[in-house]
Design a protein around this motif. Structure first.
Motif, PDB file in Angstrom:
ATOM      1  N   ARG A 145       1.128   9.050  -5.956  1.00 17.23           N
ATOM      2  CA  ARG A 145       1.359  10.561  -5.409  1.00 17.23           C
ATOM      3  C   ARG A 145       2.404  11.379  -6.495  1.00 17.23           C
ATOM      4  N   LYS A 185       0.936  -1.197   0.068  1.00 18.32           N
ATOM      5  CA  LYS A 185       0.125   0.013   0.044  1.00 18.32           C
ATOM      6  C   LYS A 185       0.973   1.400  -0.011  1.00 18.32           C
ATOM      7  N   SER A 186       1.911   1.298   0.854  1.00 14.79           N
ATOM      8  CA  SER A 186       2.869   2.382   0.843  1.00 14.79           C
ATOM      9  C   SER A 186       3.402   2.578  -0.614  1.00 14.79           C
ATOM     10  N   GLN A 219       2.163   1.704  -3.646  1.00 21.08           N
ATOM     11  CA  GLN A 219       1.293   2.303  -4.430  1.00 21.08           C
ATOM     12  C   GLN A 219       1.093   3.745  -4.241  1.00 21.08           C
ATOM     13  N   GLU A 220       1.034   4.031  -2.716  1.00 21.88           N
ATOM     14  CA  GLU A 220       0.754   5.479  -2.675  1.00 21.88           C
ATOM     15  C   GLU A 220       1.809   6.445  -3.163  1.00 21.88           C
TER      16      GLU A 220
END
Length: 131
Positions: free
Chosen positions: A127, A119-120, A122-123
């Motif tokens: 971003r 998830k990190s 992906q973010e």
């Protein structure tokens, strides 16, 4: 129906990076290195070089901003591109942040990242893609 078609259809969850009417990009959940993204056409075609010519060129154009976002999100020399196509019978390309040729070695062990790490990653990419 391939596992990638099920991801496109939303039947299997994925860490989506980008999507348009023809392509879908998402994190490889067993990456070579953190930030490894798969780009797939929404057409279910087994072999990469059986993808229609116009799709192939658009696939690279679709991948370009994603590669630039990966490069900003993860310290690397560049983003490597690989087409292997042996694990899933659905054409796809790999965008991998690399510092050396061994970072594209598909015979070595894959990372086992936690859902939080995925998830990190992906973010971070999303971003950079949207900035």
């Amino acid at each position: 129906m391939t596992i990638f078609s099920k991801i496109i259809a939303g039947e299997i969850p994925a860490y989506k990076i980008a999507e348009d009417d023809q392509f879908f990009a998402f994190l490889d959940i067993f990456p070579l290195v953190e930030g490894h993204v798969l780009v797939i056409p929404k057409l279910e075609i087994d072999k990469f070089f059986d993808v229609p010519d116009d799709y192939l060129s658009r696939m690279l154009v679709f991948s370009k901003p994603i590669a630039k976002a990966i490069e900003k999100a993860f310290p690397c020399n560049r983003v490597g591109l690989a087409v292997v196509g042996l694990e899933v019978p659905h054409a796809h390309l790999h965008l991998v942040p690399i510092n050396g040729i061994d970072d594209l070695n598909f015979t070595r062990g894959k990372l086992k990242l936690s859902p939080e790490q995925l998830k990190s990653a992906q973010e971070k990419i999303v971003r950079e893609l949207t900035s």
